[in-house]
Design a protein around this motif. Structure first.
Motif, PDB file in Angstrom:
ATOM      1  N   ALA A 225       0.937  -1.311   0.023  1.00 34.47           N
ATOM      2  CA  ALA A 225      -0.164   0.076  -0.083  1.00 34.47           C
ATOM      3  C   ALA A 225       0.705   1.070   0.021  1.00 34.47           C
ATOM      4  O   ALA A 225       0.459   2.157  -0.825  1.00 34.47           O
ATOM      5  N   LEU A 226       1.912   1.219   0.551  1.00 39.37           N
ATOM      6  CA  LEU A 226       2.761   2.425   0.771  1.00 39.37           C
ATOM      7  C   LEU A 226       3.570   2.572  -0.463  1.00 39.37           C
ATOM      8  O   LEU A 226       3.638   3.794  -1.121  1.00 39.37           O
ATOM      9  N   ARG A 227       3.935   1.513  -1.093  1.00 42.00           N
ATOM     10  CA  ARG A 227       4.512   1.510  -2.427  1.00 42.00           C
ATOM     11  C   ARG A 227       3.573   2.039  -3.567  1.00 42.00           C
ATOM     12  O   ARG A 227       3.989   3.008  -4.292  1.00 42.00           O
ATOM     13  N   TRP A 228       2.592   1.667  -3.172  1.00 40.07           N
ATOM     14  CA  TRP A 228       1.205   2.277  -4.167  1.00 40.07           C
ATOM     15  C   TRP A 228       1.141   3.615  -3.864  1.00 40.07           C
ATOM     16  O   TRP A 228       0.968   4.615  -5.042  1.00 40.07           O
ATOM     17  N   ALA A 229       0.981   4.183  -2.694  1.00 40.41           N
ATOM     18  CA  ALA A 229       0.838   5.537  -2.345  1.00 40.41           C
ATOM     19  C   ALA A 229       2.065   6.469  -2.938  1.00 40.41           C
ATOM     20  O   ALA A 229       2.123   7.459  -3.534  1.00 40.41           O
ATOM     21  N   TRP A 230       3.315   5.710  -2.836  1.00 43.21           N
ATOM     22  CA  TRP A 230       4.365   6.354  -3.288  1.00 43.21           C
ATOM     23  C   TRP A 230       4.541   6.823  -4.720  1.00 43.21           C
ATOM     24  O   TRP A 230       5.286   7.747  -5.241  1.00 43.21           O
ATOM     25  N   SER A 231       3.857   6.107  -5.667  1.00 35.87           N
ATOM     26  CA  SER A 231       4.122   6.335  -6.916  1.00 35.87           C
ATOM     27  C   SER A 231       3.321   7.611  -7.335  1.00 35.87           C
ATOM     28  O   SER A 231       3.268   8.028  -8.584  1.00 35.87           O
ATOM     29  N   ASN A 232       2.416   8.233  -6.429  1.00 35.82           N
ATOM     30  CA  ASN A 232       1.646   9.370  -6.870  1.00 35.82           C
ATOM     31  C   ASN A 232       2.756  10.524  -6.335  1.00 35.82           C
ATOM     32  O   ASN A 232       3.663  10.474  -5.969  1.00 35.82           O
ATOM     33  N   GLY A 233       2.360  11.903  -6.868  1.00 37.61           N
ATOM     34  CA  GLY A 233       2.971  12.934  -6.318  1.00 37.61           C
ATOM     35  C   GLY A 233       4.202  13.252  -7.288  1.00 37.61           C
ATOM     36  O   GLY A 233       4.615  12.522  -8.046  1.00 37.61           O
ATOM     37  N   SER A 234       4.667  14.382  -7.015  1.00 33.36           N
ATOM     38  CA  SER A 234       5.773  14.842  -7.861  1.00 33.36           C
ATOM     39  C   SER A 234       6.811  15.727  -6.643  1.00 33.36           C
ATOM     40  O   SER A 234       6.526  16.050  -5.891  1.00 33.36           O
ATOM     41  N   THR A 235       8.217  15.558  -7.095  1.00 34.13           N
ATOM     42  CA  THR A 235       8.994  16.365  -6.325  1.00 34.13           C
ATOM     43  C   THR A 235       9.247  17.861  -6.759  1.00 34.13           C
ATOM     44  O   THR A 235      10.351  18.204  -6.147  1.00 34.13           O
ATOM     45  N   ARG A 236       8.545  18.408  -7.483  1.00 36.04           N
ATOM     46  CA  ARG A 236       8.979  19.742  -7.965  1.00 36.04           C
ATOM     47  C   ARG A 236       7.603  20.434  -7.976  1.00 36.04           C
ATOM     48  O   ARG A 236       6.455  19.648  -8.427  1.00 36.04           O
TER      49      ARG A 236
ATOM     50  N   LEU B  28      -5.097  25.650 -14.499  1.00 35.64           N
ATOM     51  CA  LEU B  28      -5.545  25.012 -13.258  1.00 35.64           C
ATOM     52  C   LEU B  28      -4.214  24.432 -12.477  1.00 35.64           C
ATOM     53  O   LEU B  28      -3.575  23.797 -13.127  1.00 35.64           O
ATOM     54  N   PRO B  29      -4.446  24.420 -11.016  1.00 28.96           N
ATOM     55  CA  PRO B  29      -3.003  23.634 -10.533  1.00 28.96           C
ATOM     56  C   PRO B  29      -3.411  22.177 -10.546  1.00 28.96           C
ATOM     57  O   PRO B  29      -4.462  21.820 -10.905  1.00 28.96           O
ATOM     58  N   SER B  30      -2.095  21.438 -10.409  1.00 35.29           N
ATOM     59  CA  SER B  30      -2.283  20.065 -10.340  1.00 35.29           C
ATOM     60  C   SER B  30      -2.653  19.468  -9.238  1.00 35.29           C
ATOM     61  O   SER B  30      -2.910  20.096  -8.101  1.00 35.29           O
ATOM     62  N   ALA B  31      -3.621  18.410  -9.086  1.00 38.03           N
ATOM     63  CA  ALA B  31      -4.169  17.786  -7.713  1.00 38.03           C
ATOM     64  C   ALA B  31      -3.010  17.490  -6.796  1.00 38.03           C
ATOM     65  O   ALA B  31      -3.638  17.114  -5.517  1.00 38.03           O
ATOM     66  N   TRP B  32      -1.806  17.459  -7.386  1.00 34.69           N
ATOM     67  CA  TRP B  32      -0.551  17.285  -6.179  1.00 34.69           C
ATOM     68  C   TRP B  32      -0.203  18.360  -5.701  1.00 34.69           C
ATOM     69  O   TRP B  32       0.432  18.427  -4.494  1.00 34.69           O
ATOM     70  N   GLU B  33      -1.007  19.746  -6.176  1.00 32.35           N
ATOM     71  CA  GLU B  33      -0.621  20.967  -5.328  1.00 32.35           C
ATOM     72  C   GLU B  33      -1.627  21.617  -4.626  1.00 32.35           C
ATOM     73  O   GLU B  33      -1.850  23.082  -5.112  1.00 32.35           O
TER      74      GLU B  33
END
Lengths: 785, 100, 174
Positions: free
Chosen positions: A575-586, A599-604
């Motif tokens: 589950a953690l591995r799964w969640a890890w694949s979302n998101g962005s580092t910038r 529009l903003p990205s849903a990660w922001e």
């Protein structure tokens, strides 16, 4: 796309399940009738409409996919494995044999020693996990993933129905899951929740089961009703009469149905006033049903109905469901119920409601949506023949069953004597049953033949007005080439050219310039475009995780608790591995969404899709917690062998730990989010929250230490479970917090990317508040005594 | 989200009130209820509270309308339904025998 | 059904505005009609249900019924110590309270011609009021699925006239 492949397979499975069960019928006994009920309710009815929903809902809403495609896939694999387990158990003769509602003490170890009952409890709970996953996803999809401008009042009526149903699943399944947990811990660990001499009570199961079981009936009926409300106006070449009325009726029906559970328990010796409440509520629930029925009939009067095959099936629905509704009202009358309860009259009633109210409309829906799925126009006319076999056959069968019920035939007896005078009626019923089954088989043949060889059809063959018909048929996996802007309830009627314009890319997010799968997130009420969400790519992770989850649930069948524990760790890691694949580092900043908007990205954003998903998952969790408190209060009030020898009394230190822990859990994530917003490190807040989780866990553990033997009395067992609930959620909160720490360290957080911290905040708030309530509930009787 | 709550809260609180009155009824018939305390007045108070709560909700919703006409109409209707449901479903407290 | 068919017969839709339709179909047939019918029905059900309850009565007879897999054992308050198996003796023409409980799993006490059914639940005693208007034999069954012997889990009720009821209480063969 992987999810789509999964969904298609799900459709096929569900379609196979229907004739199978029709063949089983009530003729072959104990395991068979138990499995008949279980298969129909849990393995056919619910997964079938979920499959239809996952397949059709994004199209109706004018979006690309469900909110969490990987979760769809995970739910599907869970269902498949769970269903396969049940089927294998049936083949091996290990299937449960105590009736589909599994009343203890008949299902307790003493009277059902084999693993048959465990198969039911574990496999069904496992399948319910997949139902809850699907429900969370449906709620978030309907609320947040729509075409731009599709405000609540412009949603397709099916979206309303399925939204209501999904919320019902989130609130109705948890009592059942809790009941299964209680019964399984009693069977496996001898915690005496249902053993009367040790402070348990068999009635507790019935309350928990029917708290789920009655809403379940409406969970099954409402999607079918949504299909009718979708199909019927199109068949009548008009629009639905009283859209707002129908929405209101669906919502009221959903909530009212939670106030009916005791009407399955009219003969358990509950005082007449208690019964009277539920009798009144049971008759009340008929009113919104009537509003819907008359809205539909009024729609037919308003338009010019045409007798296509889906319409034929809807007429079959009317003829059958109205009778089922009337017998339902009869059953709501207490004295009548005392007489016919547990006879074949009830059996006939529920088959009228479920087959008339669910199967017939769903057959209509399958035929109606067939062009979207296969891209072909139906050519062979087997479907009409099948209709004329199924509906009359069904009525012959179950009118006879009504009659034999009134003559006093009990349900679940495996035979009867000739002098009872039921023979001819039963023969008639069986012949009717076989005719019905042949009809169902013909439907399958008809669909298969037409899907394989009929001619290609044109787009929108019925002239419908909703967005699922705006795509090419069969519909492509991305549904829409661009996300349209809608201005009314029937976009295809408002703008006949909308399909072309969607295909030309005149909507939002038309070109994949960023080389990833994106879709639009909108406001819940007015559907103004808010965020750009990134959908995951094809992934094998859901399958692996489903297998691991299956091991967690099924290993206890062989008492392999260590294996189950290891598998649980694997599930968490995945589950953690799964969640890890979302998101962005910038920080990407505002993105071009087409039509001149950025529009903003849903990660922001502070409320990413994961936040909404957590919110509704926690709604289900809160219901589970509420059921646990209800069970505790119920035993305290009603169970004969209470009070226990002594109540646990809290030490000052324990109370302090609990209060401080909950406060730290509430404050920590907020501190962290504030620090992130100010571009500082969130470490202090995260550590405070972690410490809070530890303190609350210690407080919960103090209860276990004070009462070391959960097998001695139901009170001790309940305390253990309350403590366990607290510890489970503090642990979850701690895992999430630790995960957020790693994410921050890896650069996945910034002053705009605070979504994950806010998700952690939700989970910490939940752990803290339920922890306080649970400990207070555990300590209060001791304080007063 | 405010609109969603507007639509769902009155009915959800009907359920809470209904369950509350039922729980109270269970309590009045249990060993924890003091012998000398009459049950019916307590139940009638519970009923009145449940109805009052719904009346307040109805008033709140009519006072602070949603920007959407559809949501406002539907939420008013649902609040009215909840009020009627609260009055109707707990009606037995006044009519039937309590613990037989 | 009668309302459905005409909808198909008509060729042209009548030009009534939606709100007039709503008044007829939704306010009238959807809300008012079922509400009135259902309110009446519920009220009637409650009155009848109330009449069937075990209220206090002067010539009341009390018996006990203990269920287990797959047998019924009956006891008599008027004759302590006496038990009968799978046969319940009652006087005809007098109200009888049956105190029902179970020793193992859940069963249900049901004599179709005398009263509705009531469950036998371990640890609880449920009271059912029955009354046989005429002497005779009545069939009784267990009506909650209880495992393999469920089908044969039956009993009979012997309703006696005053003379033979007196004889039964004295211990003479009924």
């Amino acid at each position: 796309m992987f999810a789509l492949g999964g969904v298609l397979a799900m459709l096929i499975r569900a379609q196979l399940a229907s004739p199978h069960s029709a063949f089983m019928g009530p003729e072959v006994y104990n395991q068979v009738f138990t499995m008949h009920g279980t298969v129909m309710m849990f393995l056919f009815a619910i997964p079938f409409f979920e499959a239809m929903t996952v397949y059709l809902l994004p199209g109706m809403l004018g979006t690309r996919d469900m909110a969490y495609p990987r979760l769809s896939a995970y739910g599907f694999w869970c269902y498949l494995i769970g269903a396969a387990t049940m089927v294998v158990a049936l083949v091996l003769g290990l299937a449960p044999a105590d009736g589909w509602f599994m009343y203890p003490p008949l299902t307790s170890t003493e009277y059902s020693p084999g693993i048959n009952a465990d198969v039911w409890l574990l496999a069904i709970t496992f399948i319910e996990v997949s139902a809850i996953a699907a429900a969370v996803e449906v709620v978030v999809t309907v609320l947040r993933y729509r075409a731009a401008g599709m405000s609540l009042s412009r949603m397709p009526i099916f979206a309303w129905y399925i939204l209501v149903v999904a919320v019902m699943i989130l609130t109705a399944f948890p009592p059942m899951i809790l009941g299964s947990v209680l019964l399984e811990t009693e069977r496996a660990l001898d915690w005496p929740f249902f053993q009367v001499d040790k402070g348990g009570d068999a009635l507790l199961w019935q309350h928990l089961f029917w708290l789920f079981g009655h809403p379940e009936v409406y969970i099954i009926f409402l999607p079918a009703a949504g299909m009718i409300a979708t199909i019927l106006p199109v068949m009548a070449r008009t629009t639905l009469l009283g859209y707002g009325w129908v929405v209101g009726a669906a919502v009221s029906l959903a909530v009212l149905s939670f106030g009916l559970w005791v009407h399955h328990m009219f003969t358990t010796g509950i005082p007449h006033m208690g019964l009277a409440f539920f009798s009144a509520a049971s008759t009340l629930v008929a009113v919104p049903t009537a509003v819907q029925i008359f809205a539909w009939i009024g729609t037919l009067w308003k338009g010019r109905p045409e007798l296509h095959l889906p319409m034929l099936w809807i007429l079959g629905f009317f003829a059958t469901f109205v009778i089922g509704g009337l017998t339902g009202v009869m059953l709501a009358v207490v004295p009548f119920n005392w007489q016919v309860h547990d006879t074949h009259f009830v059996v006939a009633h529920l088959h009228y409601v479920l087959i008339g109210g669910y199967v017939f409309p769903m057959v209509a829906a399958v035929y109606y949506f067939l062009p979207i799925i296969t891209g072909r126009t139906r050519f062979f006319k087997l479907g009409e023949v099948a209709f004329w076999l199924v509906v009359p056959g069904f009525h012959v069968t179950f009118l006879a069953v009504h009659l034999v019920g009134l003559l006093g035939m009990r349900r679940r007896i495996w035979t009867y004597a000739p002098e009872d005078g039921w023979a001819i009626i039963n023969l008639v019923a069986s012949v009717g049953g076989f005719v019905t089954a042949i009809g169902f088989a013909l439907i399958v043949v008809d669909i298969a033949v037409n899907a394989a060889v009929a001619s290609r059809g044109r787009r929108n063959p019925w002239g419908a007005g909703t967005l699922e018909w705006a795509t090419a048929i069969p519909s492509p996996s991305y549904n829409v080439a661009s996300i349209p802007e809608v201005r009314g309830r029937y976009p295809l009627h408002d703008d006949p050219e909308i399909a072309v314009r969607i295909a030309r890319g005149e909507g939002y997010l038309s070109w994949p310039t960023r080389k990833r799968r994106e879709t639009l997130v909108v406001g819940t009420s007015r559907a103004e475009p808010l965020q750009v969400a990134v959908l995951p790519g094809n992934d094998g992770l859901p399958f692996v995780m489903a297998v691991a989850t299956a091991v967690v649930f099924l290993a206890p069948l062989w008492d392999a608790y260590r294996t189950a524990g290891v598998a649980l760790l694997v599930v968490i890691a995945l589950a953690l591995r799964w969640a890890w694949s979302n998101g962005s580092t910038r920080d990407e900043g505002p993105l071009d969404a087409g039509r001149g908007t950025s529009l903003p990205s849903a990660w922001e954003v502070p409320d990413p899709p994961g936040w909404w998903g957590s919110l509704f998952l926690l709604l289900a969790d809160a219901t589970m917690f509420g059921s646990l408190l209800f069970g505790y209060a119920f035993l305290w009030t009603v169970a004969p062998a209470w009070p226990p020898a002594s109540y646990v009394a809290p030490g000052l230190l324990d109370v302090l730990l609990a209060l401080v822990g909950a406060a730290a859990l509430a404050a920590g994530p907020r501190l962290a989010a504030r620090a992130l917003l100010a571009s500082r490190g969130p470490w202090i807040g995260l550590l405070v929250a972690l410490a809070g989780a530890g303190a609350l866990t210690a407080a919960a553990a103090s209860i276990w230490a004070a009462r070391p033997d959960p097998t001695s009395h139901a009170y001790d067992a309940t305390l253990w479970l309350l403590g366990g609930f607290v510890a489970l959620h503090t642990t979850l909160a701690a895992i999430i917090l630790a995960y957020v720490c790693f994410r921050v360290a890896a650069g996945y957080a910034s002053s705009v990317r605070i979504g994950e911290t806010r998700i952690a905040q939700l989970w910490c708030d939940f752990a803290g508040s339920t922890g306080l309530v649970a400990l207070a509930a555990a300590w209060l009787p001791g304080v007063f005594a | 989200m405010r609109d969603v709550l507007r639509l769902s809260v009155p009915l959800a609180l009907w359920l809470a009130g209904f369950s509350g009155v039922y729980a109270l009824q269970g309590l009045t018939c249990s060993r924890h209820w003091p012998e000398d305390l009459p049950a019916r007045p307590a139940l009638l108070v519970g009923w009145a509270l449940a109805v009052l709560l719904q009346a307040v909700l109805l008033w709140l919703i009519s006072r602070d309308p949603s920007p959407s006409r559809f949501v406002q109409g539907t939420s008013l209707a649902l609040a009215a339904v909840s009020l009627l449901a609260a009055a109707w479903t707990s009606m037995p407290v006044a009519l039937t025998s309590t613990c037989l | 059904m009668a309302l459905l068919l005409p909808a198909f017969r008509r060729r042209e839709p009548r030009a009534a505005p939606d709100d007039r339709r709503q008044r007829l179909w939704l306010w009238g047939l959807g809300l008012a009609f079922p509400s009135v019918v259902l309110a009446t029905l519920t009220g009637y059900g409650l009155v009848v249900g109330e009449r069937l309850l075990p209220h206090a009565a002067s010539d009341l007879v009390t018996v006990t019924a203990e269920a287990r897999q797959w047998e019924w054992r009956f006891g008599y308050a008027d004759r302590p110590g006496q038990t009968t198996e799978n046969v319940l003796h009652i006087p005809a023409g007098r109200p009888v309270d049956v105190q029902i409980t179970s020793l193992d799993v859940i069963h249900s006490f049901w004599v179709p011609r005398l009263a509705g059914k009531l469950d036998a639940i371990p640890g609880h005693v449920n009271v059912l009021r029955i009354e046989a208007t005429r002497p005779g034999t009545y069939r009784g069954l267990s009506a909650e699925f209880s495992g393999e012997g469920y089908l044969g889990h039956t009993f009979r009720v012997e309703a006696h006239d005053p003379a033979s009821w007196g004889a039964f209480l004295r211990g003479d063969a009924p």
